[in-house]
Design an enzyme around this catalytic site. Sequence first.
Site, PDB file in Angstrom:
ATOM      1  N   SER A 113      43.637  32.902  33.438  1.00  0.00           N
ATOM      2  CA  SER A 113      43.129  33.432  32.171  1.00  0.00           C
ATOM      3  C   SER A 113      42.937  32.327  31.147  1.00  0.00           C
ATOM      4  CB  SER A 113      44.127  34.426  31.565  1.00  0.00           C
ATOM      5  OG  SER A 113      44.384  35.457  32.449  1.00  0.00           O
ATOM      6  N   GLU A 146      34.051  36.643  34.648  1.00  0.00           N
ATOM      7  CA  GLU A 146      33.590  35.367  34.094  1.00  0.00           C
ATOM      8  C   GLU A 146      33.603  34.336  35.237  1.00  0.00           C
ATOM      9  OE1 GLU A 146      34.999  35.478  29.456  1.00  0.00           O
ATOM     10  OE2 GLU A 146      36.590  35.346  30.935  1.00  0.00           O
TER      11      GLU A 146
HETATM   12  P1  NAD Z   1      51.529  38.840  38.919  1.00  0.00           P
HETATM   13  O1  NAD Z   1      52.791  38.193  38.503  1.00  0.00           O
HETATM   14  O2  NAD Z   1      51.402  40.315  38.859  1.00  0.00           O
HETATM   15  O3  NAD Z   1      51.210  38.417  40.450  1.00  0.00           O
HETATM   16  C1  NAD Z   1      51.331  37.110  40.939  1.00  0.00           C
HETATM   17  C2  NAD Z   1      51.656  37.217  42.414  1.00  0.00           C
HETATM   18  O4  NAD Z   1      51.571  35.903  42.986  1.00  0.00           O
HETATM   19  C3  NAD Z   1      53.057  37.732  42.689  1.00  0.00           C
HETATM   20  O5  NAD Z   1      52.988  38.875  43.535  1.00  0.00           O
HETATM   21  C4  NAD Z   1      53.752  36.568  43.369  1.00  0.00           C
HETATM   22  O6  NAD Z   1      54.687  36.961  44.366  1.00  0.00           O
HETATM   23  C5  NAD Z   1      52.576  35.851  43.984  1.00  0.00           C
HETATM   24  N1  NAD Z   1      52.852  34.431  44.317  1.00  0.00           N
HETATM   25  C6  NAD Z   1      53.614  33.540  43.629  1.00  0.00           C
HETATM   26  N2  NAD Z   1      53.620  32.357  44.271  1.00  0.00           N
HETATM   27  C7  NAD Z   1      52.846  32.492  45.362  1.00  0.00           C
HETATM   28  C8  NAD Z   1      52.466  31.618  46.416  1.00  0.00           C
HETATM   29  N3  NAD Z   1      52.899  30.357  46.454  1.00  0.00           N
HETATM   30  N4  NAD Z   1      51.660  32.095  47.388  1.00  0.00           N
HETATM   31  C9  NAD Z   1      51.225  33.368  47.368  1.00  0.00           C
HETATM   32  N5  NAD Z   1      51.563  34.246  46.388  1.00  0.00           N
HETATM   33  C10 NAD Z   1      52.356  33.808  45.405  1.00  0.00           C
HETATM   34  O7  NAD Z   1      50.386  38.126  38.091  1.00  0.00           O
HETATM   35  P2  NAD Z   1      48.964  38.718  37.666  1.00  0.00           P
HETATM   36  O8  NAD Z   1      49.091  39.474  36.387  1.00  0.00           O
HETATM   37  O9  NAD Z   1      48.334  39.353  38.858  1.00  0.00           O
HETATM   38  O10 NAD Z   1      48.190  37.368  37.296  1.00  0.00           O
HETATM   39  C11 NAD Z   1      47.694  36.511  38.281  1.00  0.00           C
HETATM   40  C12 NAD Z   1      46.674  35.578  37.673  1.00  0.00           C
HETATM   41  O11 NAD Z   1      45.604  36.352  37.138  1.00  0.00           O
HETATM   42  C13 NAD Z   1      47.196  34.727  36.531  1.00  0.00           C
HETATM   43  O12 NAD Z   1      46.580  33.473  36.563  1.00  0.00           O
HETATM   44  C14 NAD Z   1      46.762  35.516  35.294  1.00  0.00           C
HETATM   45  O13 NAD Z   1      46.608  34.701  34.163  1.00  0.00           O
HETATM   46  C15 NAD Z   1      45.426  36.051  35.767  1.00  0.00           C
HETATM   47  N6  NAD Z   1      44.980  37.279  35.066  1.00  0.00           N
HETATM   48  C16 NAD Z   1      45.863  38.270  34.767  1.00  0.00           C
HETATM   49  C17 NAD Z   1      45.399  39.412  34.124  1.00  0.00           C
HETATM   50  C18 NAD Z   1      46.344  40.525  33.776  1.00  0.00           C
HETATM   51  O14 NAD Z   1      45.992  41.385  32.914  1.00  0.00           O
HETATM   52  N7  NAD Z   1      47.501  40.614  34.403  1.00  0.00           N
HETATM   53  C19 NAD Z   1      44.034  39.540  33.804  1.00  0.00           C
HETATM   54  C20 NAD Z   1      43.156  38.516  34.163  1.00  0.00           C
HETATM   55  C21 NAD Z   1      43.643  37.382  34.787  1.00  0.00           C
END
Ligand code: NAD
Length: 499
Positions: A113, A146
Amino acid sequence: MVGLGTMGSGIAEILARSGRSVVVVEANDNALARGLAALHASLDKAVARGRLTHADKAQIIARIRAADGLAAGAAGADLVIEAVAENMELKRAVFGELDLACRPDTILATNTSSLSVTALAAGTRHPDRVAGLHFFNPAPVMKLVEVVSTVLSPPGTAETLAGLVRALGKTPIQVGDRAGFVVNPLLLAYLNHAVRLLDVGYATSGDIDKAATSGVGLPMGPLALLDLIGLDTSLSILEALQAELGGSRFTPAPLLRRLAEAGLTGRKAGRGFYEYQRQSVHAARADDTVHHMASQPPSTVVLIEDGAAPLAADLTSTITEAGIGVARPPAAEADLILVAATPARRVLDAALACQSPGDAVGIHLVGPHAARPALAELVITHLTKASAVDAAAALAAKIGLESVTTPDRPGFLAAAMIYPHLNDAATMVQDGYASAADIDTAMMLGCGYPRGPLEMLDDIGPAVVLGVLSAMHASSGDPAFVPAPLLAEHAAAGTRFRC
Ligand code: NAD
C-alpha cells in the site's frame, strides 16, 4: 500468490475465478488453513447469493493448489503476486527468494500500500520485472487496481498487468512509484484532517461524519471509515506518506496516534472514534453524547440576508412552507434570528449588526445536489446562546433537514473538511502524477465515491473552492490550505478539470 491473508485470499479467489491456475504459498500450515478457510467462506457466500453454482465453486477450488515452500511454488509461475504483511524487511526477504526461484521472464508484483516498489525491485537481480499491483479491500468486490511501474520497468510490463486486471473484470489505472499511489495519499490526508477537526473541538464526531455523508454525499463519514480501516493501519500509512511526501497534511493528528497507542484501533478492537457493541454504535467521546435539548421550532424567525439574497429567498419559502413565519429586519419580535450564511463570509458581522447577537445563528444549506440540500449547517459565533442553537436545530428538523453545528470559520464544516481534499486532487493533476479522469476513477472505484473529487470540484466551481481555501489559509495560516496554482488558473479562466 504469496501470503493468503486479508488481501491474498481475495486475490487468489479472483484469479482462480477467472480460470487461472493459482499456487498459494503461506508462512505456515495454520496461516494456510486460515487463508483457505476465508477463501472457501467467500465462495460459499457467492453460492448462497446465487452468483455461483456448487459446480463452479468446485472448479474454482480445483484450480488452487498449496505449494510446499516459496521456491517450489513460484518456480513455474508466469506471475507472482506478493501480499505478505506491510514490512519492508519481510518483503525484501520474499523478493530475494523469488528472484532466485523464478524464471527471468516471470513478473514479480507486490500488493504493497505504501512501501517503495523501486526499493524492492532494486534488491533483486532482475529489477526490471518487479512492479506493483495494488488491489483494494475486499479484493473480490472492489473494482480498482493501481498498476505501478518503477523507473526500472520496461514499457510492456504495466500494459501486460493492466491487461490482466481488465481480464479479471476490474479497472486498472497505471501510475508511477510514489508512496501510496493515487488513492491512499488523497484519502488518508482527508481522514487525518477530519481527526484534527475533532481533536480541536471544531465539531463533534457525529457532526463530522454527517457533514461528509449528508452534506457531501460520500458513502461513509471519515471517522467511521477510519474505524473500519483500523487506526493502527491508518497511522502506519500516514507515517509512510509523511516520510516520503512531507507536508503537514500527512502529519498524523495527535488524537489518531493516542487512540492507536491506547489500542482503540476501531471496529476490530470494539472501540475507536465510536464504540461497537454487538449491533449498536455509540459515540466514544462524551461531548458527542450531549444532545441538544428537544426544543420546539420557533413560530417566527427574523431572517438576515447578509448579501446572499437568492439564498435568503429560497430559505424564506422553505421555512414559510413549514408553517413558520419569516420576518425581515428590523422586525423586533422573533424567537430566533437566522443569518443566510455563505462559507466565505463571517456570520459574526451580521450578528453584531442586530440587536441581540446571542440569538443569531447562521444557516447554510448543503448537499451533494445543489438543488436539493440535505443538511443545514448551523453556524454559531462565540456569542450564540445554546437556546438559539436548539431553536435552529428544531427549525432544521421541521423543514426536513438534518443539521450539524459548526464554528463561524471559513468553509463552515462540510467545505472546511472537503475542499482541502479537492485541492489535494488538483495538486496531483498539476504535478502530472495522474490525470483528472484517472483520479476520479480511482476514488470512485477504490473508495466508493459517487463522483470523483475533480468532478465534484468542477460542479462546485473552481472559483468557489479557491475563495474558501484562500479564506481558510488566511484565517489559519496553515500552508496545507494554500490553493494549488492550477486551481487558481482554472478559476481565473473559468475552465474545468474534467473536459
Ligand atoms: P495480512 O496480515 O492479513 O496477511 C499477510 C499474510 O502473509 C499472513 O497470512 C501471513 O501469514 C503471510 N505471510 C507472512 N510471511 C510470509 C511468507 N514469508 N511467505 C508467505 N506468506 C507469508 O495482511 P493484508 O492486510 O492481507 O496485507 C497484505 C499486503 O497488502 C500488505 O502489503 C498491505 O499493505 C497490502 N494491502 C492491504 C489492504 C488492506 O486493507 N488490508 C489493502 C490494500 C493493500
